[in-house]
Design an enzyme around this catalytic site. Structure first.
Site, PDB file in Angstrom:
ATOM      1  N   VAL A 123       8.198  31.801 -17.507  1.00  0.00           N
ATOM      2  CA  VAL A 123       8.954  32.648 -16.705  1.00  0.00           C
ATOM      3  C   VAL A 123       9.074  33.965 -17.429  1.00  0.00           C
ATOM      4  O   VAL A 123       9.723  34.018 -18.522  1.00  0.00           O
ATOM      5  CB  VAL A 123      10.313  32.359 -16.138  1.00  0.00           C
ATOM      6  CG1 VAL A 123      10.999  33.347 -15.032  1.00  0.00           C
ATOM      7  CG2 VAL A 123      10.131  30.970 -15.128  1.00  0.00           C
ATOM      8  N   VAL A 167      10.130  31.108 -22.147  1.00  0.00           N
ATOM      9  CA  VAL A 167      10.092  32.671 -22.034  1.00  0.00           C
ATOM     10  C   VAL A 167       9.303  33.368 -22.095  1.00  0.00           C
ATOM     11  O   VAL A 167       8.673  33.257 -23.520  1.00  0.00           O
ATOM     12  CB  VAL A 167      11.741  33.022 -22.635  1.00  0.00           C
ATOM     13  CG1 VAL A 167      11.980  34.569 -22.115  1.00  0.00           C
ATOM     14  CG2 VAL A 167      12.746  32.100 -22.179  1.00  0.00           C
ATOM     15  N   LYS A 168       8.588  34.214 -21.146  1.00  0.00           N
ATOM     16  CA  LYS A 168       7.658  35.149 -21.488  1.00  0.00           C
ATOM     17  C   LYS A 168       8.169  36.650 -21.663  1.00  0.00           C
ATOM     18  O   LYS A 168       9.059  37.242 -20.988  1.00  0.00           O
ATOM     19  CB  LYS A 168       6.803  35.217 -20.386  1.00  0.00           C
ATOM     20  CG  LYS A 168       5.784  34.100 -20.051  1.00  0.00           C
ATOM     21  CD  LYS A 168       4.870  34.141 -18.915  1.00  0.00           C
ATOM     22  CE  LYS A 168       3.668  35.147 -19.189  1.00  0.00           C
ATOM     23  NZ  LYS A 168       2.774  35.265 -17.942  1.00  0.00           N
ATOM     24  N   ILE A 169       7.783  37.164 -22.980  1.00  0.00           N
ATOM     25  CA  ILE A 169       8.227  38.563 -23.025  1.00  0.00           C
ATOM     26  C   ILE A 169       7.117  39.558 -23.397  1.00  0.00           C
ATOM     27  O   ILE A 169       6.312  39.071 -24.107  1.00  0.00           O
ATOM     28  CB  ILE A 169       9.487  38.607 -24.116  1.00  0.00           C
ATOM     29  CG1 ILE A 169      10.676  37.742 -23.906  1.00  0.00           C
ATOM     30  CG2 ILE A 169       9.721  39.851 -24.604  1.00  0.00           C
ATOM     31  CD1 ILE A 169      11.456  37.652 -24.887  1.00  0.00           C
TER      32      ILE A 169
END
Length: 214
Positions: free
Chosen positions: A59, A85-87
């Protein structure tokens, strides 16, 4: 190679996840929008995916400042320890990734367009990078060549390539030959991966032979 699904559409996801061939699901704000999922509904989507046995759910954060990205990442991780976590690969994103990596939060650095970004993502301690193959190619870059370079740069660093924005099933084959660890594909490409007309024809021949043997 591990296969992931790049979708938030439950109707597309359910039959593909039921095959047991896909390790997890990746999302981003555009994918959520296409799937009709609002930000407030993300926790429900994550629970649905995990209940179906999805090993990893990715996400993406929505903030732009380092502190906001870090805080949002921790909030997302409260949903599950199987959430990555996607950044995005901005300066703020890489700084947040470095802080999160030091706190043992797994991060995928996304929207990667050049091999040099693999270097900075590895320095930030990212678990994954997501290069956008199709988008690179459409911008006149050698997408497959760039990803092959990323694969070489990241060898032995602890950061892996999870290639995204694939336009065709043959992209998966080419990336596998280049040693890429994982790809994420939309439902049309996933279905194309599972289809082979010659296999279907052979099975039809088998069925006719079985009928003649009864």
């Amino acid at each position: 190679m591990r296969l992931y699904l790049d979708s938030a559409d439950r109707d597309d996801l359910a039959p593909l996840l039921d095959t047991g061939l896909f390790t997890g699901v990746t999302t981003n704000p555009l994918i959520l929008q296409r799937g009709g999922v609002r930000l407030a509904q993300v926790p429900e989507l994550v629970r649905w995916l995990l209940d179906r046995g999805t090993a990893e759910v990715f996400v993406q954060t929505t903030g732009s400042e380092v502190d906001d990205l870090v805080a949002e990442a921790h909030e997302l991780r409260r949903l599950s320890d199987r959430l990555v976590v996607k950044i995005p690969a901005t300066v703020a994103g890489l700084s947040a990734t470095r802080r999160l990596a030091d706190q043992d939060v797994p991060v995928l650095v996304t929207a990667v367009y050049h091999a040099q970004q693999a270097i900075t993502a590895a320095a930030a301690g990212a678990r994954w990078i997501a290069p956008y193959l199709g988008r690179m190619t459409e911008q006149g870059r050698d997408g497959h060549g760039q990803i092959a370079q990323m694969q070489q740069i990241l060898a032995g660093t602890g950061t892996e390539v999870l290639a995204a924005s694939l336009r065709a099933a043959d992209d998966v084959r080419r990336l596998a030959l280049a040693g890429v660890a994982a790809v994420t594909v939309g439902a049309p490409v996933a279905r194309a991966l599972l289809a082979e007309p010659l296999t279907d024809a052979a099975v039809a021949d088998f069925d006719r032979a079985v009928a003649a043997l009864v």
